[in-house]
Design an enzyme around this catalytic site. Structure first.
Site, PDB file in Angstrom:
ATOM      1  N   ASN A 235      74.450  -7.813   4.563  1.00 51.02           N
ATOM      2  CA  ASN A 235      74.245  -8.207   5.778  1.00 51.02           C
ATOM      3  C   ASN A 235      73.837  -7.177   6.657  1.00 51.02           C
ATOM      4  OD1 ASN A 235      76.539  -6.307   5.573  1.00 51.02           O
ATOM      5  ND2 ASN A 235      77.914  -7.576   6.980  1.00 51.02           N
TER       6      ASN A 235
ATOM      7  N   GLU B 287      84.092   0.856   1.911  1.00 48.95           N
ATOM      8  CA  GLU B 287      84.008  -0.087   3.350  1.00 48.95           C
ATOM      9  C   GLU B 287      84.123  -1.603   3.074  1.00 48.95           C
ATOM     10  OE1 GLU B 287      83.838   1.155   6.347  1.00 48.95           O
ATOM     11  OE2 GLU B 287      83.206   3.175   5.956  1.00 48.95           O
TER      12      GLU B 287
ATOM     13  N   CYS C 188      81.502  -7.171   9.038  1.00 47.60           N
ATOM     14  CA  CYS C 188      83.162  -6.888   9.016  1.00 47.60           C
ATOM     15  C   CYS C 188      83.779  -6.518  10.249  1.00 47.60           C
ATOM     16  CB  CYS C 188      83.111  -5.901   7.769  1.00 47.60           C
ATOM     17  SG  CYS C 188      82.198  -4.412   8.032  1.00 47.60           S
TER      18      CYS C 188
ATOM     19  N   GLU D  54      82.548   6.601   7.426  1.00 46.73           N
ATOM     20  CA  GLU D  54      81.054   6.829   7.194  1.00 46.73           C
ATOM     21  C   GLU D  54      80.662   7.321   8.722  1.00 46.73           C
ATOM     22  OE1 GLU D  54      79.518   3.118   5.310  1.00 46.73           O
ATOM     23  OE2 GLU D  54      79.354   4.695   3.640  1.00 46.73           O
TER      24      GLU D  54
END
Ligand code: ADP
Length: 480
Positions: A151, A250, A284, A461
């Site tokens: 994505n 993640e 997300c 991150e």
């Protein structure tokens, strides 16, 4: 463009051992835009061996030398922004404008971690004994495996590669099978920037589980960093537990978006539309549950529907806002969630169906959709949508709102709209999520720690925390 020789192992571009390739398609019309090498176990093991051999040399370089490579890569990526964005639009489907923004965001990680490389500080601690000293060292943890999604096919790579190589680690990266060509373009930049052979290796494949197995279980690999679904993340975390690899995960989200009665409903609806339909709902951090105070539900819903009606559906290179969903499974999931919700009493305010207009029937286009009166019996209330469907749910007071917002096993992003500062702080502190946007739909940047709690993942991150994920802490006690 490379045709089949898309593996980058030990500084060489190569084909798969038996020459196998898999097609890469444009999700807007299903046409083949290129082919990528279909690596298997043997090629992956060679890539891991190359990373292992490169580790002593790379970790022995100074932070300044490692930073210089990242700085050059940042410059090259910035110069090549337009070509990269066009490739991303063809391969992934997002609009050119969104693709350009993503390339800039991706490049930010290269420059941010070039700086952070120089700030891997240790510590000296007071000892409880005379004639004794403590030192704390932070050292690169070794070979890293990285698995990335489709994505955000460029920035999800730099968000892992930049901190890993800044820290002095070496790595093997497997991109998603839907978007290997963007990964190749990023690795061409790293090679051109002067990254030594073996430091970062790329393994493209149409067989993720076969390549994933050595990446996740090889004893030479000391860490797995993964971005993708919670389902696959759990599977891989289990496999990596065999020899206690470090993990960064993640995973999915189920973001609440809470609008209080003191917020401007039109302004909040604008924010909701921008973040809900970001990347056609395929992020997300997209809101999955939009909770609106009952007293302003009508003006909020009207403003949202008005915005949705103005969204342009079509190919990303045609100035459109809503692109195709990535594949048939993604389309089927959205259709299933909408059918389930309407069967259980949700009201369809706009959209609700696949778009089969001229020129779009070959792609997986779904009309941006708003559902009102969503409740907890509906699948969309629990399951991540990953598509352009906004689910509206009314609430009556703050205590109820926090309970509803936290009513999920996910914990990535969350949003709250209010003009009351005390309420904003109370809410931000009570939300059980890794990220909170207060009247803010973009609480992300290379300089900010990104990550979730619960089944949304482990680790962070970006930010100062991003490089910690690639470092081990070593305590040195010295008697003097
Ligand atoms: P999505 O449903 O969004 O495609 P996935 O979790 O399936 O998310 O995919 C994210 C990444 O995980 C991709 O690179 C994909 O190839 C990879 N992947 C999926 N299944 C496996 C597996 N069994 N082993 C290793 N990697 C996998």
């Amino acid at each position: 463009m490379r045709q089949g020789d898309t593996l980058y192992i030990d500084g060489e571009w190569t084909a798969a051992d038996r020459g196998g390739t898999f097609p890469v398609t444009d999700p807007a019309n299903g046409t083949e835009i290129g082919r990528a090498a279909d690596a298997g176990r043997a090629e992956t093991e060679r890539a891991i061996a190359a990373a292992q051999a490169a580790f002593p040399g790379w970790s022995g370089r100074t932070a300044y030398e490692r930073a210089a490579v990242l700085d050059t890569a940042h410059r090259l990526m910035t110069e090549q922004c337009e070509e990269l964005a066009q490739l991303m639009t063809r391969e992934q489907g997002k609009s050119l404008k969104a693709a350009r923004n993503e390339v800039k965001y991706a490049a930010d990680f290269l420059s941010w971690f070039a700086e952070e490389a120089k700030r891997v500080y240790g510590a000296t601690l007071p000892s409880n004994r005379a004639g004794h000293r403590f030192f704390v060292l932070r050292q690169p943890l070794g070979v890293v495996s990285a698995i990335t999604p489709w994505n955000y096919p460029v920035s999800m790579i730099t968000r892992k590669v930049a901190p890993a190589i800044a820290a002095g680690c070496t790595m093997v990266l497997k991109p998603a099978e839907q978007t290997p060509l963007c990964a190749v373009a990023v690795f061409e930049i790293l090679a051109e920037a002067g990254l030594p052979a073996g430091v970062a290796n790329l393994v493209t494949t149409g067989r993720p589980a076969e390549v994933g197995e050595p990446l996740v279980t090889s004893p030479a690999v000391r860490k797995l960093t993964f971005t993708g679904s919670t389902q696959v993340g759990k599977l891989l975390a289990g496999q990596a537990a065999g020899d206690m690899k470090r993990l960064s995960m993640e995973l999915g989200g189920h973001a609440p978006f809470v609008v209080f009665d003191d917020a401007d409903p039109v302004h909040a609806a604008k924010g909701a539309a921008l973040v809900k339909f970001l990347n056609t709902g395929q992020a997300c951090i997209c809101p999955n549950r939009i909770y609106v105070h009952r007293s302003i539900m009508d003006p909020f819903a009207a403003a949202l529907v008005d915005r949705v009606k103005r969204l342009k559906i079509g190919r990303g290179d045609g100035g459109c806002d809503i692109g195709p969903l990535v594949d048939e499974a993604a389309l089927a999931k959205v259709q299933r969630q909408v059918a389930d919700a309407t069967a259980k009493g949700a009201r369809l305010l706009v959209g609700g169906e696949r778009v089969l207009d001229e020129g779009l029937a070959q792609g997986q286009f779904f009309a941006p959709t708003v559902l009102a009166d969503v409740d907890s019996t509906m699948t969309i209330y629990r399951e991540e949508t990953f598509g352009p469907v906004a689910a509206l749910i009314p609430f009556d007071d703050e205590a109820e709102a926090i309970e509803l917002a936290n009513d999920t096993e996910y914990g990535l992003a969350s949003y709250v709209y209010t003009k009351d500062l005390a309420r904003a702080l109370r809410f931000a502190e009570a939300l059980q999520f890794g990220i909170v946007g207060v009247n803010d739909i973009n609480p992300t940047a290379a300089a900010a720690p990104f990550g979730g709690v619960g089944v949304s993942g482990l680790g962070r991150e970006g930010g100062a925390q991003g490089i910690d994920e690639y470092l081990d802490v070593k305590l040195v006690g010295i008697s003097i």
